[in-house]
Motif scaffolding. Structure first.
Motif, PDB file in Angstrom:
ATOM      1  N   GLU A 119       0.828  -1.205   0.000  1.00 30.41           N
ATOM      2  CA  GLU A 119       0.000   0.000   0.000  1.00 30.41           C
ATOM      3  C   GLU A 119       0.864   1.258   0.000  1.00 30.41           C
ATOM      4  OE1 GLU A 119      -2.853  -0.200   3.190  1.00 30.41           O
ATOM      5  OE2 GLU A 119      -3.757  -2.030   2.375  1.00 30.41           O
ATOM      6  N   TYR A 120       1.937   1.252   0.768  1.00 35.70           N
ATOM      7  CA  TYR A 120       2.835   2.406   0.792  1.00 35.70           C
ATOM      8  C   TYR A 120       3.405   2.661  -0.608  1.00 35.70           C
ATOM      9  CZ  TYR A 120       6.737   5.481   1.718  1.00 35.70           C
ATOM     10  OH  TYR A 120       7.609   6.542   1.669  1.00 35.70           O
ATOM     11  N   ILE A 121       3.967   1.637  -1.234  1.00 33.01           N
ATOM     12  CA  ILE A 121       4.602   1.817  -2.547  1.00 33.01           C
ATOM     13  C   ILE A 121       3.571   2.228  -3.596  1.00 33.01           C
ATOM     14  CG2 ILE A 121       5.828   0.604  -4.405  1.00 33.01           C
ATOM     15  CD1 ILE A 121       7.326  -0.884  -2.079  1.00 33.01           C
ATOM     16  N   ASN A 122       2.371   1.697  -3.520  1.00 29.05           N
ATOM     17  CA  ASN A 122       1.324   2.068  -4.480  1.00 29.05           C
ATOM     18  C   ASN A 122       0.789   3.484  -4.267  1.00 29.05           C
ATOM     19  OD1 ASN A 122       1.314  -0.302  -6.025  1.00 29.05           O
ATOM     20  ND2 ASN A 122      -0.021  -1.333  -4.571  1.00 29.05           N
ATOM     21  N   GLN A 163       5.582  -6.296 -12.323  1.00 27.88           N
ATOM     22  CA  GLN A 163       5.093  -7.166 -13.384  1.00 27.88           C
ATOM     23  C   GLN A 163       5.787  -6.935 -14.722  1.00 27.88           C
ATOM     24  OE1 GLN A 163       0.796  -7.131 -13.542  1.00 27.88           O
ATOM     25  NE2 GLN A 163       0.617  -7.978 -11.471  1.00 27.88           N
ATOM     26  N   ASP A 164       6.429  -5.774 -14.905  1.00 26.67           N
ATOM     27  CA  ASP A 164       7.134  -5.517 -16.168  1.00 26.67           C
ATOM     28  C   ASP A 164       8.564  -6.069 -16.154  1.00 26.67           C
ATOM     29  OD1 ASP A 164       8.447  -3.753 -14.488  1.00 26.67           O
ATOM     30  OD2 ASP A 164       8.155  -1.993 -15.768  1.00 26.67           O
ATOM     31  N   GLY A 165       8.956  -6.777 -15.070  1.00 25.31           N
ATOM     32  CA  GLY A 165      10.276  -7.383 -14.983  1.00 25.31           C
ATOM     33  C   GLY A 165      11.306  -6.553 -14.235  1.00 25.31           C
ATOM     34  N   VAL A 166      11.006  -5.293 -13.958  1.00 29.33           N
ATOM     35  CA  VAL A 166      11.927  -4.455 -13.204  1.00 29.33           C
ATOM     36  C   VAL A 166      11.924  -4.922 -11.751  1.00 29.33           C
ATOM     37  CG1 VAL A 166      12.380  -2.097 -12.372  1.00 29.33           C
ATOM     38  CG2 VAL A 166      11.667  -2.465 -14.738  1.00 29.33           C
ATOM     39  N   THR A 167      13.121  -5.003 -11.163  1.00 27.50           N
ATOM     40  CA  THR A 167      13.263  -5.382  -9.766  1.00 27.50           C
ATOM     41  C   THR A 167      13.984  -4.257  -9.032  1.00 27.50           C
ATOM     42  OG1 THR A 167      15.372  -6.486 -10.186  1.00 27.50           O
ATOM     43  CG2 THR A 167      13.383  -7.848 -10.317  1.00 27.50           C
ATOM     44  N   GLY A 168      14.083  -4.394  -7.741  1.00 27.26           N
ATOM     45  CA  GLY A 168      14.810  -3.378  -6.989  1.00 27.26           C
ATOM     46  C   GLY A 168      14.740  -3.611  -5.506  1.00 27.26           C
ATOM     47  N   SER A 169      15.205  -2.615  -4.778  1.00 30.38           N
ATOM     48  CA  SER A 169      15.134  -2.669  -3.325  1.00 30.38           C
ATOM     49  C   SER A 169      14.360  -1.457  -2.822  1.00 30.38           C
ATOM     50  CB  SER A 169      16.540  -2.703  -2.717  1.00 30.38           C
ATOM     51  OG  SER A 169      17.274  -1.563  -3.086  1.00 30.38           O
ATOM     52  N   TRP A 170      13.666  -1.646  -1.723  1.00 26.16           N
ATOM     53  CA  TRP A 170      12.861  -0.583  -1.126  1.00 26.16           C
ATOM     54  C   TRP A 170      13.328  -0.349   0.304  1.00 26.16           C
ATOM     55  CZ3 TRP A 170      10.407  -1.886   3.320  1.00 26.16           C
ATOM     56  CH2 TRP A 170      10.179  -3.255   3.553  1.00 26.16           C
ATOM     57  N   SER A 171      13.050   0.847   0.784  1.00 24.26           N
ATOM     58  CA  SER A 171      13.301   1.199   2.173  1.00 24.26           C
ATOM     59  C   SER A 171      12.215   2.178   2.596  1.00 24.26           C
ATOM     60  CB  SER A 171      14.686   1.831   2.315  1.00 24.26           C
ATOM     61  OG  SER A 171      14.909   2.205   3.653  1.00 24.26           O
ATOM     62  N   LEU A 214      13.105   3.792  -3.499  1.00 21.98           N
ATOM     63  CA  LEU A 214      13.156   2.609  -4.350  1.00 21.98           C
ATOM     64  C   LEU A 214      14.401   2.739  -5.222  1.00 21.98           C
ATOM     65  CD1 LEU A 214       9.522   2.238  -5.773  1.00 21.98           C
ATOM     66  CD2 LEU A 214      10.703   0.637  -4.273  1.00 21.98           C
ATOM     67  N   ARG A 215      15.243   1.720  -5.239  1.00 22.57           N
ATOM     68  CA  ARG A 215      16.391   1.659  -6.142  1.00 22.57           C
ATOM     69  C   ARG A 215      16.102   0.530  -7.117  1.00 22.57           C
ATOM     70  NH1 ARG A 215      20.584   4.687  -4.527  1.00 22.57           N
ATOM     71  NH2 ARG A 215      20.495   5.498  -2.407  1.00 22.57           N
ATOM     72  N   LEU A 216      15.862   0.893  -8.374  1.00 23.87           N
ATOM     73  CA  LEU A 216      15.395  -0.073  -9.354  1.00 23.87           C
ATOM     74  C   LEU A 216      16.507  -0.583 -10.264  1.00 23.87           C
ATOM     75  CD1 LEU A 216      12.040   1.723 -10.266  1.00 23.87           C
ATOM     76  CD2 LEU A 216      12.438  -0.101  -8.595  1.00 23.87           C
ATOM     77  N   SER A 217      16.300  -1.786 -10.797  1.00 19.49           N
ATOM     78  CA  SER A 217      17.285  -2.434 -11.657  1.00 19.49           C
ATOM     79  C   SER A 217      17.499  -1.688 -12.972  1.00 19.49           C
ATOM     80  CB  SER A 217      16.863  -3.884 -11.943  1.00 19.49           C
ATOM     81  OG  SER A 217      15.592  -3.912 -12.579  1.00 19.49           O
ATOM     82  N   ASN A 218      16.584  -0.815 -13.345  1.00 22.18           N
ATOM     83  CA  ASN A 218      16.747  -0.032 -14.573  1.00 22.18           C
ATOM     84  C   ASN A 218      17.551   1.249 -14.329  1.00 22.18           C
ATOM     85  OD1 ASN A 218      14.931   1.642 -13.267  1.00 22.18           O
ATOM     86  ND2 ASN A 218      13.241   1.256 -14.696  1.00 22.18           N
ATOM     87  N   GLY A 219      18.107   1.408 -13.110  1.00 16.43           N
ATOM     88  CA  GLY A 219      18.926   2.564 -12.784  1.00 16.43           C
ATOM     89  C   GLY A 219      18.163   3.716 -12.146  1.00 16.43           C
ATOM     90  N   ARG A 220      16.859   3.631 -12.139  1.00 15.89           N
ATOM     91  CA  ARG A 220      16.037   4.699 -11.579  1.00 15.89           C
ATOM     92  C   ARG A 220      16.042   4.625 -10.048  1.00 15.89           C
ATOM     93  NH1 ARG A 220       9.549   5.299 -12.750  1.00 15.89           N
ATOM     94  NH2 ARG A 220       9.294   7.283 -11.700  1.00 15.89           N
ATOM     95  N   ILE A 221      16.194   5.777  -9.404  1.00 18.29           N
ATOM     96  CA  ILE A 221      16.074   5.884  -7.950  1.00 18.29           C
ATOM     97  C   ILE A 221      14.918   6.830  -7.668  1.00 18.29           C
ATOM     98  CG2 ILE A 221      17.162   6.610  -5.799  1.00 18.29           C
ATOM     99  CD1 ILE A 221      19.868   6.024  -7.118  1.00 18.29           C
ATOM    100  N   LEU A 222      13.951   6.355  -6.905  1.00 16.72           N
ATOM    101  CA  LEU A 222      12.802   7.176  -6.548  1.00 16.72           C
ATOM    102  C   LEU A 222      12.861   7.467  -5.056  1.00 16.72           C
ATOM    103  CD1 LEU A 222      11.724   5.106  -8.908  1.00 16.72           C
ATOM    104  CD2 LEU A 222       9.582   6.198  -8.375  1.00 16.72           C
ATOM    105  N   TYR A 223      12.697   8.730  -4.724  1.00 13.19           N
ATOM    106  CA  TYR A 223      12.573   9.150  -3.335  1.00 13.19           C
ATOM    107  C   TYR A 223      11.092   9.363  -3.085  1.00 13.19           C
ATOM    108  CZ  TYR A 223      17.555   9.601  -3.711  1.00 13.19           C
ATOM    109  OH  TYR A 223      18.881   9.319  -3.907  1.00 13.19           O
ATOM    110  N   LEU A 224      10.575   8.744  -2.047  1.00 16.04           N
ATOM    111  CA  LEU A 224       9.138   8.675  -1.833  1.00 16.04           C
ATOM    112  C   LEU A 224       8.709   9.358  -0.537  1.00 16.04           C
ATOM    113  CD1 LEU A 224       8.744   4.884  -2.697  1.00 16.04           C
ATOM    114  CD2 LEU A 224       8.414   6.831  -4.249  1.00 16.04           C
ATOM    115  N   TYR A 225       7.450   9.765  -0.545  1.00 10.06           N
ATOM    116  CA  TYR A 225       6.829  10.315   0.660  1.00 10.06           C
ATOM    117  C   TYR A 225       5.347  10.008   0.592  1.00 10.06           C
ATOM    118  CZ  TYR A 225       5.518  13.747   4.240  1.00 10.06           C
ATOM    119  OH  TYR A 225       5.022  14.364   5.362  1.00 10.06           O
TER     120      TYR A 225
END
Length: 143
Positions: free
Chosen positions: A70-73, A101-109, A118-129
């Motif tokens: 729920e947090y990530i969504n 579901q699109d195959g991208v993986t990563g790590s969350w904190s 979120l640090r994603l396997s496609n190189g994207r880093i998202l900072y969330l709130y």
């Protein structure tokens, strides 16, 4: 007419100067993430190594799989600057791995005060709130 125009110009510039983006809430935008396939929890109730407080302060910061999804969504993306300079920092966090579901993986904190990344396997880093996110482990929210 000239005086009215001058008053309008001064008022408009004062309003623009006050709205310089330095409010207490960061600007947030949608993440546009694909549906989540799997979430794993690697650490829960952890204390940041940079904290000077004992680790037991974070022992109760535990998120369920459903709360993490729920947090990530629901979380919005913020700039790296806003993440590090505007959001409340907490030494308490949970972290793990995620697959979409699109195959991208990563790590969350996710931190106790609703900041995350979120640090994603496609190189994207998202900072969330997610100020509106609710979980037993989050402190009560004003939202």
């Amino acid at each position: 007419m000239v005086i009215a125009s001058l008053i309008f110009a001064v008022t408009a510039s004062t309003t623009a100067a006050m709205d310089d983006g330095s409010g207490t809430e960061p600007k947030m935008r949608k993440t546009h993430l694909p549906p989540i396939s799997t979430v794993t929890i690697r650490n829960s109730g952890e204390t940041s190594p940079s904290s000077r407080e004992p680790g037991e302060q974070c022992a109760n910061f535990r998120l369920s799989y459903q709360e993490i999804r729920e947090y990530i969504n629901r979380a919005a993306e913020v700039t790296e600057h806003d993440y590090f300079h505007m959001l409340d920092w907490s030494p308490c966090y949970a972290s793990g791995d995620i697959a979409f579901q699109d195959g991208v993986t990563g790590s969350w904190s996710i931190q106790q005060y609703r900041a995350g990344s979120l640090r994603l396997s496609n190189g994207r880093i998202l900072y969330l709130y997610c100020p509106q996110c609710q979980a037993k482990a989050f402190p009560p929210s004003d939202n």
